[in-house]
Design an enzyme around this catalytic site. Structure first.
Site, PDB file in Angstrom:
ATOM      1  N   ARG A  61       0.819  -1.226   0.000  1.00  0.00           N
ATOM      2  CA  ARG A  61       0.000   0.000   0.000  1.00  0.00           C
ATOM      3  C   ARG A  61       0.845   1.264   0.000  1.00  0.00           C
ATOM      4  O   ARG A  61       0.362   2.340  -0.329  1.00  0.00           O
ATOM      5  CB  ARG A  61      -1.006  -0.049   1.154  1.00  0.00           C
ATOM      6  CG  ARG A  61      -2.093  -1.112   0.906  1.00  0.00           C
ATOM      7  CD  ARG A  61      -3.100  -1.183   2.037  1.00  0.00           C
ATOM      8  NE  ARG A  61      -2.522  -1.607   3.291  1.00  0.00           N
ATOM      9  CZ  ARG A  61      -2.268  -2.883   3.619  1.00  0.00           C
ATOM     10  NH1 ARG A  61      -2.575  -3.848   2.789  1.00  0.00           N
ATOM     11  NH2 ARG A  61      -1.719  -3.186   4.780  1.00  0.00           N
ATOM     12  N   GLU A  98       6.034 -10.573  15.264  1.00  0.00           N
ATOM     13  CA  GLU A  98       5.637 -11.159  16.544  1.00  0.00           C
ATOM     14  C   GLU A  98       6.100 -12.626  16.595  1.00  0.00           C
ATOM     15  O   GLU A  98       6.621 -13.102  17.593  1.00  0.00           O
ATOM     16  CB  GLU A  98       4.126 -11.052  16.695  1.00  0.00           C
ATOM     17  CG  GLU A  98       3.681 -11.198  18.124  1.00  0.00           C
ATOM     18  CD  GLU A  98       2.184 -10.978  18.270  1.00  0.00           C
ATOM     19  OE1 GLU A  98       1.563 -10.497  17.303  1.00  0.00           O
ATOM     20  OE2 GLU A  98       1.659 -11.313  19.338  1.00  0.00           O
TER      21      GLU A  98
HETATM   22  P1  AMP Z   1       4.646  -2.589  11.534  1.00  0.00           P
HETATM   23  O1  AMP Z   1       5.902  -3.152  10.973  1.00  0.00           O
HETATM   24  O2  AMP Z   1       4.125  -3.352  12.730  1.00  0.00           O
HETATM   25  O3  AMP Z   1       4.745  -1.096  11.815  1.00  0.00           O
HETATM   26  O4  AMP Z   1       3.512  -2.800  10.455  1.00  0.00           O
HETATM   27  C1  AMP Z   1       3.398  -1.931   9.380  1.00  0.00           C
HETATM   28  C2  AMP Z   1       3.018  -2.659   8.117  1.00  0.00           C
HETATM   29  O5  AMP Z   1       1.978  -3.603   8.334  1.00  0.00           O
HETATM   30  C3  AMP Z   1       2.505  -1.670   7.104  1.00  0.00           C
HETATM   31  O6  AMP Z   1       3.054  -2.017   5.841  1.00  0.00           O
HETATM   32  C4  AMP Z   1       1.008  -1.816   7.137  1.00  0.00           C
HETATM   33  O7  AMP Z   1       0.486  -1.800   5.831  1.00  0.00           O
HETATM   34  C5  AMP Z   1       0.751  -3.147   7.809  1.00  0.00           C
HETATM   35  N1  AMP Z   1      -0.175  -3.060   8.959  1.00  0.00           N
HETATM   36  C6  AMP Z   1       0.142  -3.290  10.252  1.00  0.00           C
HETATM   37  N2  AMP Z   1      -0.928  -3.195  11.042  1.00  0.00           N
HETATM   38  C7  AMP Z   1      -1.967  -2.887  10.240  1.00  0.00           C
HETATM   39  C8  AMP Z   1      -3.369  -2.637  10.482  1.00  0.00           C
HETATM   40  N3  AMP Z   1      -3.907  -2.684  11.707  1.00  0.00           N
HETATM   41  N4  AMP Z   1      -4.139  -2.333   9.419  1.00  0.00           N
HETATM   42  C9  AMP Z   1      -3.596  -2.279   8.173  1.00  0.00           C
HETATM   43  N5  AMP Z   1      -2.302  -2.499   7.886  1.00  0.00           N
HETATM   44  C10 AMP Z   1      -1.487  -2.806   8.909  1.00  0.00           C
END
Ligand code: AMP
Length: 176
Positions: A61, A98
């Site tokens: 995205r 995780e």
């Molecule tokens: P993080 O590495 O945990 O910051 O996760 C970020 C990535 O996961 C991004 O590329 C987001 O598109 C996706 N992502 C994580 N959590 C969500 C959520 N609750 N809704 C949509 N996309 C998420």
């Protein structure tokens, strides 16, 4: 456009893609031409006069926002992808999930020393993805001007992993 308008156009989808995740679905916002344009304005505003030479969009995205942002900023667009998707020689960075690890890749000739890079994604959650993206860009010798995201899930404290980077978010969620 008011932040509340953006918020109304982000759909919460419980238990996607797995139980316990509240997925932030941006497709209603993308479907509203005015909101999409305003979201691009809001994502780029702090960086409009920052000398950005390349915009890195994180699969998938981040591509949606990253490529029009690159165009507005008269910068190049660079896709950062999941392993095995890019055809040329890549630089890679693993990061913790995780359960287990994942990785991001970019073409090793996509950015250079002298580039000033803006990293774009839709959601900042735990910050692991953005951290890997920053490290990957810096590893190729380019400077990171900042990370810009539409949505920040503040309760997951992704910023704590990004204390050495400017982080800009348009919409901030304090709770689920
Ligand atoms: P993080 O590495 O945990 O910051 O996760 C970020 C990535 O996961 C991004 O590329 C987001 O598109 C996706 N992502 C994580 N959590 C969500 C959520 N609750 N809704 C949509 N996309 C998420």
């Amino acid at each position: 456009m008011a932040v509340e308008r953006f918020r109304a156009l982000v759909r919460d989808v419980p238990d996607f893609p797995e139980p316990g995740i509240l997925f932030k679905d941006i497709t209603p916002l993308l479907a509203d031409a005015g909101a999409f344009r305003s979201a691009l304005d809001a994502l780029s505003a702090p960086f409009d006069d920052d000398g950005i030479t390349a915009v890195v969009g994180i699969e998938a995205r981040g591509f949606i926002f990253g490529s029009p942002l690159a165009n507005r900023l008269s910068a190049s667009f660079v896709p950062m992808r999941k392993p095995g998707k890019l055809p040329w020689r890549v630089a890679a960075k693993e990061y913790e999930l995780e359960y287990g690890t994942d990785a991001l890749e970019m073409h090793e000739d996509a950015v250079h020393g002298g580039d000033r890079v803006l990293i774009v994604d839709d959601v900042l959650a735990t910050g692991g993805t953005a951290r890997a993206a920053v490290d990957l860009v810096r590893g190729l010798g380019a400077a990171v001007a900042g990370v810009t995201v539409l949505i920040e899930l503040g309760f997951l404290d992704g910023r704590s992993k990004l204390q050495d980077v400017t982080v800009h978010s348009v919409l901030h969620y304090d709770g689920t």
